[in-house]
Design an enzyme around this catalytic site. Structure first.
Site, short mmCIF file in Angstrom:
data_model
loop_
_atom_site.label_atom_id
_atom_site.label_comp_id
_atom_site.label_asym_id
_atom_site.label_seq_id
_atom_site.Cartn_x
_atom_site.Cartn_y
_atom_site.Cartn_z
N VAL A 8 0.78 -0.97 -0.15
CA VAL A 8 -0.10 0.00 -0.01
C VAL A 8 1.01 1.20 0.03
CG1 VAL A 8 -1.91 -0.97 0.95
CG2 VAL A 8 -0.24 0.01 2.56
N SER A 9 0.25 2.25 -0.52
CA SER A 9 1.10 3.45 -0.55
C SER A 9 1.37 4.37 0.69
CB SER A 9 0.53 4.49 -1.56
OG SER A 9 0.26 4.06 -2.79
N SER A 10 0.54 4.37 1.65
CA SER A 10 0.70 5.09 2.83
C SER A 10 0.65 4.26 4.20
CB SER A 10 -0.14 6.32 2.83
OG SER A 10 -1.25 5.88 3.20
N GLN A 13 -2.78 3.33 5.28
CA GLN A 13 -3.71 2.30 4.49
C GLN A 13 -3.37 0.95 5.33
OE1 GLN A 13 -2.10 3.43 0.79
NE2 GLN A 13 -4.18 3.83 -0.01
#
Length: 179
Positions: A8-10, A13
């Site tokens: 996931v990007s962050s 999340q």
């Protein structure tokens, strides 16, 4: 062996949905991280997964955009997997590098993932430009107290000592003084 990779990007999340899907698909080993997919830089879990896989293994992902967002990165990752005699499969897409059709679909989705990233960046830049034109976008809030910098300078404190006292970089002192 099925080796799972989730991303996931962050940090806000959750990887739970990907983990559940990878476990349900039979993955014996899981690698996961919370990093941007725009580049393979700083993607330690991906590097570890690629290092871990052996001949005959399959790296399993949920979707291609969890692996890479650029065609170049995707090609590099797939080449590494192929060189090791392993394969790549996706749960939610018909990607399977053990078949020619799966490879073709992988390449098409890679192009679309890169296109999506470019469009998102373009929309973001347009939104920022519009907000700036309307006076609503000022950038991030200053992290340096310019008044404190000027007050210390007025007292005769040297810039290097101001930086030390305020816990900021010397360049930040000079920027605050020139603003």
């Amino acid at each position: 062996m099925l080796v799972g990779y989730g991303r996931v990007s962050s940090s806000s999340q959750s990887l739970d949905v990907q983990f559940d899907a990878l476990k349900a698909a039979g993955c014996e080993k899981l690698f996961a991280e919370k990093e941007s997919g725009a580049s393979t830089d700083n993607r330690k879990a991906l590097a570890d997964a690629l290092d871990f896989i052996r001949e005959g293994d399959t790296l399993l992902i949920c979707r291609i955009d969890r692996l890479a967002r650029s065609v170049g990165d995707l090609e590099t990752i797939v080449a590494t997997i192929k060189r090791k005699g392993a394969f790549l499969k996706a749960i939610e897409q018909p990607i399977d590098t053990s078949s020619p059709a799966g490879v073709a679909f992988l390449q098409m989705l890679g192009v679309f993932a890169q296109f999506e990233t470019a469009i998102r960046k373009e929309r973001q830049a347009e939104g920022i430009a519009k907000a700036k034109a309307e006076g609503r976008y000022k950038g991030r809030k200053p992290t340096v107290d310019a008044e404190a910098v000027r007050a210390l300078k007025a007292e005769g404190v040297r810039p290097v000592d101001i930086a030390t006292k305020l816990g900021i970089a010397r360049a930040s002192v000079y920027r605050a003084l020139s603003a």
